[in-house]
Design a protein around this motif. Sequence first.
Motif, PDB file in Angstrom:
ATOM      1  N   PRO A 118      27.463  85.127  -6.047  1.00 17.09           N
ATOM      2  CA  PRO A 118      26.983  85.191  -7.444  1.00 17.09           C
ATOM      3  C   PRO A 118      25.473  84.951  -7.571  1.00 17.09           C
ATOM      4  O   PRO A 118      24.819  85.579  -8.401  1.00 17.09           O
ATOM      5  CB  PRO A 118      27.777  84.091  -8.143  1.00 17.09           C
ATOM      6  N   LYS A 119      24.927  84.084  -6.735  1.00 16.88           N
ATOM      7  CA  LYS A 119      23.489  83.831  -6.792  1.00 16.88           C
ATOM      8  C   LYS A 119      22.699  85.073  -6.383  1.00 16.88           C
ATOM      9  O   LYS A 119      21.712  85.437  -7.026  1.00 16.88           O
ATOM     10  CB  LYS A 119      23.144  82.660  -5.868  1.00 16.88           C
ATOM     11  N   CYS A 121      23.823  88.238  -6.418  1.00 21.93           N
ATOM     12  CA  CYS A 121      24.039  89.294  -7.414  1.00 21.93           C
ATOM     13  C   CYS A 121      23.193  89.066  -8.661  1.00 21.93           C
ATOM     14  O   CYS A 121      22.715  90.022  -9.272  1.00 21.93           O
ATOM     15  CB  CYS A 121      25.520  89.380  -7.788  1.00 21.93           C
ATOM     16  N   SER A 122      23.002  87.815  -9.043  1.00 20.45           N
ATOM     17  CA  SER A 122      22.170  87.546 -10.216  1.00 20.45           C
ATOM     18  C   SER A 122      20.706  87.894  -9.929  1.00 20.45           C
ATOM     19  O   SER A 122      20.001  88.368 -10.816  1.00 20.45           O
ATOM     20  CB  SER A 122      22.312  86.097 -10.665  1.00 20.45           C
ATOM     21  N   ARG A 123      20.254  87.681  -8.699  1.00 17.36           N
ATOM     22  CA  ARG A 123      18.888  88.094  -8.341  1.00 17.36           C
ATOM     23  C   ARG A 123      18.749  89.603  -8.420  1.00 17.36           C
ATOM     24  O   ARG A 123      17.750  90.119  -8.911  1.00 17.36           O
ATOM     25  CB  ARG A 123      18.546  87.635  -6.927  1.00 17.36           C
ATOM     26  N   ARG A 125      20.524  91.577 -10.231  1.00 17.26           N
ATOM     27  CA  ARG A 125      20.618  91.953 -11.641  1.00 17.26           C
ATOM     28  C   ARG A 125      19.277  91.748 -12.345  1.00 17.26           C
ATOM     29  O   ARG A 125      18.837  92.608 -13.122  1.00 17.26           O
ATOM     30  CB  ARG A 125      21.698  91.131 -12.328  1.00 17.26           C
ATOM     31  N   ILE A 126      18.606  90.636 -12.073  1.00 16.97           N
ATOM     32  CA  ILE A 126      17.282  90.383 -12.649  1.00 16.97           C
ATOM     33  C   ILE A 126      16.291  91.438 -12.182  1.00 16.97           C
ATOM     34  O   ILE A 126      15.471  91.937 -12.960  1.00 16.97           O
ATOM     35  CB  ILE A 126      16.799  88.958 -12.303  1.00 16.97           C
TER      36      ILE A 126
END
Length: 152
Positions: A118-119, A121-123, A125-126
């Motif tokens: 998740p960490k 994937c969030s990068r 996504r940003i």
Amino acid sequence: MDELPGSVGTSGSFSLRLGQTLFSSSSLLFMSFGVEFYSYTTFCYLVTVMGLVIPWSFTLALVDGYSVLVKCPIRQPGVLLIIVVGDWILSTLTLAAACSTASVIDLMLQSHAPFCTPKLCSRYRISAILAFLSWFLSLASSLLNLWLLPSL
């Protein structure tokens, strides 16, 4: 002829170019935090496109800054045509890279498979969001310059 805000050689264009450079650099930075992006072609494509957008936008920001300082906007049709074509090409490439990156991230998150943490994937996504912001500024500057081109 009145100056069109955002056209080449104005302070509006300077701020658009600085925003493009900032968002593209940030997108590249967020994508490059992890070395896992080499596993996916779409992420490599985003990194490559952002690597092209950064020097283009920064160079044109320098040209715009110089034009603002000497108070002499660029009004040569040949130079403006090259800038418009370059902006349209890079704008299209940026949109394609941002869309493909966002779709792969969405697919990874929807599949519930351990493709990325998740960490991470969030990068990613940003990074895709920043690429979309860079595309928006690039599209705005190319449309404004295209509007100016026929009047020369």
